[in-house]
Design an enzyme around this catalytic site. Sequence first.
Site, PDB file in Angstrom:
ATOM      1  N   GLU A 199     -87.795  58.362  34.016  1.00 53.98           N
ATOM      2  CA  GLU A 199     -87.059  58.458  32.758  1.00 53.98           C
ATOM      3  C   GLU A 199     -85.681  57.808  32.844  1.00 53.98           C
ATOM      4  OE1 GLU A 199     -88.833  62.400  30.641  1.00 53.98           O
ATOM      5  OE2 GLU A 199     -87.238  62.730  32.115  1.00 53.98           O
ATOM      6  N   ASP A 215     -95.934  67.362  30.608  1.00 49.64           N
ATOM      7  CA  ASP A 215     -94.552  67.819  30.515  1.00 49.64           C
ATOM      8  C   ASP A 215     -94.450  69.120  29.732  1.00 49.64           C
ATOM      9  OD1 ASP A 215     -91.804  67.957  30.619  1.00 49.64           O
ATOM     10  OD2 ASP A 215     -91.438  66.319  29.220  1.00 49.64           O
ATOM     11  N   GLU A 252     -88.867  74.222  25.846  1.00 50.83           N
ATOM     12  CA  GLU A 252     -88.586  72.901  25.290  1.00 50.83           C
ATOM     13  C   GLU A 252     -89.586  72.484  24.211  1.00 50.83           C
ATOM     14  OE1 GLU A 252     -88.122  68.236  26.711  1.00 50.83           O
ATOM     15  OE2 GLU A 252     -88.210  69.820  28.207  1.00 50.83           O
TER      16      GLU A 252
END
EC number: 3.2.1.139
Length: 836
Positions: free
Chosen positions: A298, A376, A404
């Site tokens: 990332e 994720d 998240e």
Amino acid sequence: MRCLLFLASLGLVAAENGLDGWLRYASLPCSHQCQSKLPASIMLLNVTETSPVYAAGSEIQDGLKRIYGAHAQISQIQCKTSSSTVVVGTVEQYRKTCGSSSEIPELEEDGFWLSTEGPKIRILGSTESGALYGAFEYLSMLAQGNLSEVSYATNPSAPIRWVNQWDNMDGTIERGYGGPSIFFNNGAIVDDLTRVKQYARLLASIRINAVVVNNVNANATLLTPENLKGLGRIADVFRPYGIKVGISLNFASPETLGGLDTFDPLDPSVISWWSNITEQVYQHVPDMAGYLVKADSEGQPGPQTYNRTLSDGANLFARAVHPYGGIVMFRAFVYNQLNESNWTEDRANAAVNFFKDLDGEFDDNVVVQIKYGPIDFQVREPASPLFANLLNTSTAMELEVTQEYLGQQSHLVYLPPLWKTVLDFDLRVDGKPSLVRDVYTGKRFKRKLGGSAAVVNVGTNTTWLGSHLSMSNLYAYGRLAWNPTDDSQTMLQDWIRLTFGLDRTVLNTITKMSMESWPAYEGYSGNLGIQTLTDILYTHYGPNPASQDNNGWGQWTRADHIGIGMDRTVSNGTGFSGQYPDEVAAMYESIDTTPDDLLLWFHHVNYTHRLHSGKTVIQHFYDAHYTGAATAQTFFTQWESLKGKIDDERYNHVLRLLDYQSGHSIIWRDAINNFYYNLSGIPDTANRVNHHSWRIEAENMKLDGYKTYTVSPFETASGSMAIVTTSNETVGTATTKINFASGTYDLAVNYYDAYGGQSQWQVYLNDNLVGEWVGNGEDVYSHTTSIYLDGHSAIRIKFRGVEVKNGDTLKIVGKPDGIEPAPLDYVSFLPEGIVD
């Protein structure tokens, strides 16, 4: 036995703000028999004030006083005393002080023995941290009204029981939903570490032994001399609670901070720089746990910049910390941007592709930290196959307490049932039992290191995580880190009793809500293994299924007008199923043996494909989203039944969030169903999707000062349209006649609360004010805000029990503020029992 408690009176308590978490030590009534079982003194085998044993004594003294009003004095060491005493220390300290310890079972590192049999209560650990854990165990019993006579030993499943903070040096927190950092502000460590001490107590009580205080997307300035001094102050606060401090590193620090022209892990100047900086770190924090490293992922720098391997990078740090006994947690979250037009490309393949061939090349003090699933932190994923491919490397399981993709603490989602789907999964390595929990704890492949780490973004909010109910996830994580076989409901109920008291109605109600919450969220956000259909390009919060595709991030659904799902088979797809051992690979390779709840993870199928249940994929989507949202409606009403049994401050805070979730679940339901109905053209057999007989669209009302607005994504508005004021200074009015039968209705209004202003709305019936509200969600809720009219900013507010007559005039007045133009989507008049 439990004390005789007057449970009906326990709900009438003073207001609480949640700061004590499950360490409230709330007052309980106690009979004479109960009092006789409490210790009159506390004998500590180490009275050094910075020791975990001393902390244990202080906790016991405080807990006894607050729970039962008992005053136990810390006494001189006197092993022969016959009075009621609690003895706290290590087994070795006890042996040296009191002689025989033959009745004490063998303990592993950090394990403890708790015995409440006889006049002397003994809490003995193999280490001082173990003794502290035993003290908290004893207090947990007392706080739950449990004065049973017990004698048992317990040992940790693994040596690594860490939490990872994602705090930034400027005081912000990446994916932080509970306020700013308790550690950092304006590029430095905060002066007041009071909250850090409170956090240390919470973590020690669930047997966490290390905390990484900064974000994995690390800022090298943490390594400056002044900040290293501050890091030493943080470590001093954690140390009495048996918790070591670790830090995240930025791989490019030798260049960005050290002034070198390279950060090549094999370059002698880089090796020397990290050796020197590590020496400085340990000068300030002599017992530092080690380093956490995110590299080559990332956009983060890493060894691949110089064509070095990930093991080269990990070993660079491992050798730097080795002389000090430190370890390196090296994240397996490594992937690159992908080409979606290539049918065989797959982000899920990345971890095994990057790490499998490096098995055995990592130094012994390196632990590869692996997310529980291959993508994720999704609402459901298969177990990461990397656990089955690193037989000669220590591993740790990475979980996420912070929600998240899972409602960001504005939605109730109790996570352990999700985690257990992975922890309890059998990978069948070499055809032998290979439960994931036995792999990462080191048992299956006989590794000395191993364990778990969780992303925990606590903040300065008194709820810590942004929601009182979300703290159950932190509590349960600690329990599972110690013993991954613990039962999800049992852990939950311990947390409920400690957090909200012993009322049976409270216990049953919160248990029911929490245990239903993950299946409900999966139902209305994404199911059949399609992942959570959040907007992955923006806030990771609200619905945006189209965002999953047509980008390089690899969280694809490959949805078109005919079918949906990733083909991850070896025979025709990305080959991901072949990363598992043979038995598991065969199960996932075949569409007939793949479980329905992971079908779309492993296979691309037509919408009309029939599941094992007999339903088509598209009809399952429709039904699950309606069922999940319907379940979420019950959370609010269930919580309402607890009024008076929970203090007003926490009761009202939770009620507000559950009310919000009830509305947002419908926004999710409609957005996902409308998107796939529009894409597939296949109607819902129950005729619910796109049919809302109780709604009045705002764009169909008579508008004055309002104008229509096309919402994007289209599915995040009913009918794809909303209304906004014609300018930021114009008050808008929308009116309509009501053609529903006279009666009592719940009046629901869907609006958008975008960041950048706090609009005001008022609702009238025949010029009589029904209700009003302010668009201040950024101050009230915990999720990431949005500047757009979309699935993140969409909110439903409900006014209950409104008397309506056919022919009444409904009027909504919207006053814009800042850049927010008082947006409205629709109004619903809901008879009793109708969700919409």
